[in-house]
Structures are given as structure tokens and as C-alpha cells.
Design a protein around this motif. Structure first.
Motif, PDB file in Angstrom:
ATOM      1  N   ARG A 215      -9.872   7.937   5.225  1.00 47.07           N
ATOM      2  CA  ARG A 215     -10.639   9.118   5.589  1.00 47.07           C
ATOM      3  C   ARG A 215      -9.675  10.266   5.912  1.00 47.07           C
ATOM      4  N   ASN A 216     -10.150  11.492   5.740  1.00 41.75           N
ATOM      5  CA  ASN A 216      -9.359  12.649   6.147  1.00 41.75           C
ATOM      6  C   ASN A 216      -9.470  12.807   7.660  1.00 41.75           C
ATOM      7  N   VAL A 217      -8.320  12.832   8.322  1.00 39.24           N
ATOM      8  CA  VAL A 217      -8.307  12.915   9.783  1.00 39.24           C
ATOM      9  C   VAL A 217      -7.363  14.044  10.208  1.00 39.24           C
ATOM     10  N   PHE A 218      -7.870  14.889  11.101  1.00 38.47           N
ATOM     11  CA  PHE A 218      -7.063  15.973  11.652  1.00 38.47           C
ATOM     12  C   PHE A 218      -7.039  15.836  13.174  1.00 38.47           C
ATOM     13  N   CYS A 219      -5.887  16.069  13.770  1.00 38.87           N
ATOM     14  CA  CYS A 219      -5.786  15.944  15.227  1.00 38.87           C
ATOM     15  C   CYS A 219      -5.444  17.293  15.845  1.00 38.87           C
ATOM     16  N   MET A 220      -5.829  17.423  17.094  1.00 40.30           N
ATOM     17  CA  MET A 220      -5.518  18.597  17.890  1.00 40.30           C
ATOM     18  C   MET A 220      -5.106  18.125  19.274  1.00 40.30           C
ATOM     19  N   LEU A 221      -4.112  18.779  19.860  1.00 38.23           N
ATOM     20  CA  LEU A 221      -3.661  18.447  21.206  1.00 38.23           C
ATOM     21  C   LEU A 221      -3.966  19.623  22.136  1.00 38.23           C
ATOM     22  N   GLY A 222      -4.414  19.311  23.346  1.00 40.92           N
ATOM     23  CA  GLY A 222      -4.720  20.359  24.317  1.00 40.92           C
ATOM     24  C   GLY A 222      -6.079  20.204  24.954  1.00 40.92           C
ATOM     25  N   GLY A 223      -6.970  19.455  24.306  1.00 44.33           N
ATOM     26  CA  GLY A 223      -8.269  19.164  24.898  1.00 44.33           C
ATOM     27  C   GLY A 223      -9.067  20.410  25.222  1.00 44.33           C
ATOM     28  N   ALA A 224      -9.662  20.414  26.419  1.00 45.57           N
ATOM     29  CA  ALA A 224     -10.576  21.471  26.824  1.00 45.57           C
ATOM     30  C   ALA A 224      -9.894  22.623  27.548  1.00 45.57           C
ATOM     31  N   VAL A 225      -8.571  22.710  27.500  1.00 47.07           N
ATOM     32  CA  VAL A 225      -7.882  23.875  28.071  1.00 47.07           C
ATOM     33  C   VAL A 225      -8.299  25.103  27.274  1.00 47.07           C
ATOM     34  N   HIS A 226      -8.717  26.154  27.969  1.00 43.74           N
ATOM     35  CA  HIS A 226      -9.388  27.258  27.276  1.00 43.74           C
ATOM     36  C   HIS A 226      -8.506  27.961  26.261  1.00 43.74           C
TER      37      HIS A 226
END
Length: 376
Positions: A215-226
Motif C-alpha cells: 500500500r502507499n503509505v505516507f508519514c508525518m511527524l509532529g502530531g497535533a502541534v499547531h
């Protein structure tokens, strides 16, 4: 014995113990120190967060000092004039003398050769260390906010200049903004290549998130920090999933807090969050993200807020690319972590990100705050 006496004692001061970029950067600095020449100690100004065990694992002396006032004025941590945080800052002005008393007492009882202030918000420790024989280093990791009148920015720059011997900036963009001459040295953040090693990391972590193979998977770091822009990613995901329904998005970092999130029957609360965003320009990211998730079923089971992760290298290794949808300009640690794992990045186009991303070579830059451009 003589060798022990000649060791230099360094006190690193860190305002937060929550897992994030500044304490991790500090940890990597200490890991690279020659312990035959230096004795590091780390002072956390309250809290017993997730990073403290990481420092203890390195046999670093930990000092917890509570009730020390800090003031923030960075682009990612700006306090608008019309906000509760500003009232708190005003009240904190009356705590400055108490904070100085505690710090000066500590410094008088414990002598250090170098005092390293790891973020821009540590103004009070800098003032307390002024009359010591120690060398004081300000490590500025944030871009200062211009503010409305520029008064706070002026105060911060003045204290940086007058109460330190050296200023380290983590980007040329940041150094240019500080405009404090040769006193500022640009040293980019580093990472531990033993941890971020694409040849050693397993790529099977997706099973933990119930994501099928291929599957195509993309990640992001930082969560709910505005300032990290998770809401921009969610809006883009709505567009992407209509054409590529088997795509997944993993968002690691500060978790969503439903207490501050959108609820259909909380009319006054929801209205207040909307007005607050209009007045202050600062969105409640918990509210924004939960609103988008609840109103768009297409995101269900495709976007996952996974909270803090103790295996970021594996998360990046298991993804096709890393997305950095920041809404405020700052140096991005996730980008260089992705590079170490030989992954491309899709990042907001700021002057700071241009320093480390060659557009269409090592990644793709898109217009900040534009979910349509991100989706493209």
C-alpha cells in the motif's frame, strides 16, 4: 586524578522533557561529546516526560528545577495579545525575581565551565548566569515571531546578545533574522546515524497499524502541534483518497486530545474555537483535526494518529515518503531524518526548508497552507 580535574563541566538547560525536536537534538549533541574531556549534566525545568529515560540511558546526570519562568516568542509558539496565554505571560512577569533567586542559588552551589541554553525561551537562566565565570551559549532553534509591535522580539534579541558569549543558530534563515553579527554561528541539527540507518531498520512496522502490504503509505511527524500542519494534511488526504483509496497516512507525535476536539453537540465550544481562530490566527489543532475527521468518512481507517513513537526510523523506513506540511517556518528535523532513511520528502516551501530540500531532487516543495497543492 589530574585528568579528572581538567574535565570541563557543561550544564545543558532544557525547558521541556516532552519528546520533541529540541531535546532530541540536545541528546545527540551530548552523545557526541568526548566524556574523557567533558562532564555533561542536563537541567529540565519541570516535568518528567518521555525524553528523560533516554538521557538517563546515556548516564547523564539529570537535574529537575521547578517553578522557573519561561517566555516564548517563536513563530511556532507565538502568544497572541488577545489570548489566555498572554495573561499567563503577564502574571509570569511577577515570578521573574523568584526564578532568578532559585537559579542563582543553584549556580552558586554548582560551578560549571559552560552553560548551554537549548532554546530561545530560556531568557531567565541567561540573566541568572550573567555574573558567573561560566561561558554562556544560546542555542536558538526557533525563528522569532515579528509580533505586532516588535517589542517582544526586540527584548529577546537584546537578551540573546547581552547575556551570552556565543549564539548558535540552526539555519542561515534563522541567523539572518537574528541579525546579531559574528556572534551567531550557524550549526545545523544532526542525527544519530546509528539509529537512522536504512540498512539496519526493519520495514515491517506497518503490521502494527493494520495496514496491508503493498500500500502507499505516507508519514508525518509532529502530531497535533499547531505549527506542524496536520489539518493541512487531512484536507489533502480527502482529495488523494478519492483517486487513490488504498493510501494510508500515519501521523506520529503529540496525540489528539478529544477533550479539546470537535463535538457536534457542543455548540458553544465549537463556536468559541472558530472565533478564537479568527481573532488570534492560531487554530486549536485538536478541534480542527477532529472536525475534519468526523465530517469526512473517507478518512476513516486511512488516517491514523499514532501518538508518540519510540521507533521513528522504522516508521519512516516503512513509508513511501515523509510529509512536512508545516504552517510556520522552522528548521525541520523530520526532513533530515527522512534523508538518513533514504526517503524523499514533500515539504512546505519556506526559506528554511529551501536550505535542506532541493526541489524535485531530494523532495518536492509546495505552497504552505495549501492542501490542494499538497495533494498534487
Amino acid at each position: 586524578i589530574v585528568h579528572m580535574v581538567n574535565k570541563k563541566k557543561i550544564l545543558f538547560i532544557q525547558h521541556t522533557s516532552v519528546l520533541g525536536g529540541s531535546p532530541l537534538s540536545l541528546l545527540y549533541i551530548i552523545q557526541s561529546l568526548d566524556r574523557k574531556k567533558f562532564i555533561p549534566s542536563v537541567m529540565f525545568l519541570g516535568g518528567s516526560g518521555e525524553v528523560i529515560p533516554l538521557f538517563k540511558k546515556e548516564n547523564i546526570k539529570i537535574i529537575n528545577l521547578k517553578d522557573i519562568t519561561v517566555f516564548t516568542h517563536a513563530k511556532g509558539a507565538y502568544t497572541p495579545w488577545f489570548s489566555k496565554k498572554m495573561l499567563k505571560n503577564i502574571l509570569n512577569l511577577f515570578k521573574i525575581n523568584y526564578s532568578l533567586k532559585i537559579l542563582r542559588s543553584f549556580f552558586n552551589e554548582n560551578q560549571y565551565d559552560v552553560i548551554h541554553l537549548n532554546t530561545s525561551c530560556l531568557l531567565i537562566p541567561a540573566i541568572a548566569a550573567k555574573k558567573l565565570d561560566s561561558k554562556v551559549i544560546f542555542h536558538i532553534r526557533e525563528e522569532l515571531h515579528n509580533g505586532v509591535f516588535g517589542v517582544r522580539k526586540f527584548i529577546f534579541r537584546t537578551i540573546f546578545d547581552e547575556y551570552s558569549d556565543t549564539i548558535i543558530s540552526i539555519s542561515r534563515t534563522n541567523a539572518k533574522q537574528l541579525n546579531l553579527g559574528e556572534k551567531v554561528k550557524v550549526i545545523y541539527n544532526s542525527i544519530n546515524l546509528n539509529d537512522f540507518n536504512s540498512n539496519k531498520i526493519s520495514k515491517k512496522s506497518l503490521k502494527n497499524f493494520n495496514i496491508p502490504e503493498n500500500r502507499n503509505v505516507f508519514c508525518m511527524l509532529g502530531g497535533a502541534v499547531h505549527s506542524k500542519g496536520a489539518n493541512i494534511l487531512l484536507e489533502a488526504a480527502k482529495i488523494i483518497l478519492k483517486e487513490y483509496p488504498n493510501t494510508y497516512f500515519l501521523i506520529a507525535g503529540y496525540p489528539l486530545n478529544l477533550k479539546y476536539g470537535f463535538q457536534p453537540n457542543r455548540y458553544f465550544f465549537n463556536f468559541k474555537q472558530i472565533i478564537k481562530k479568527i481573532v488570534t490566527g492560531e487554530p486549536n489543532m485538536h478541534f480542527e483535526c477532529t472536525r475534519i475527521l468526523k465530517n469526512n468518512n473517507i478518512l476513516a481507517n486511512r488516517v491514523k494518529f499514532i501518538g508518540f513513537s519510540n521507533n521513528i526510523p522504522a516508521l519512516i523506513a516503512s513509508s513511501n515518503a515523509l510529509i512536512w506540511p508545516a504552517t510556520q517556518s522552522h528548521f525541520s528535523r523530520p526532513i533530515i531524518e527522512a534523508y538518513a532513511m533514504r526517503k524523499p520528502v514533500i515539504a512546505s516551501d519556506f526559506q528554511s526548508s529551501r536550505e535542506i530540500v532541493n526541489n524535485y531532487e531530494t523532495g518536492i516543495l509546495f505552497k504552505p497552507n495549501d492542501s490542494n497543492k499538497l495533494a498534487e
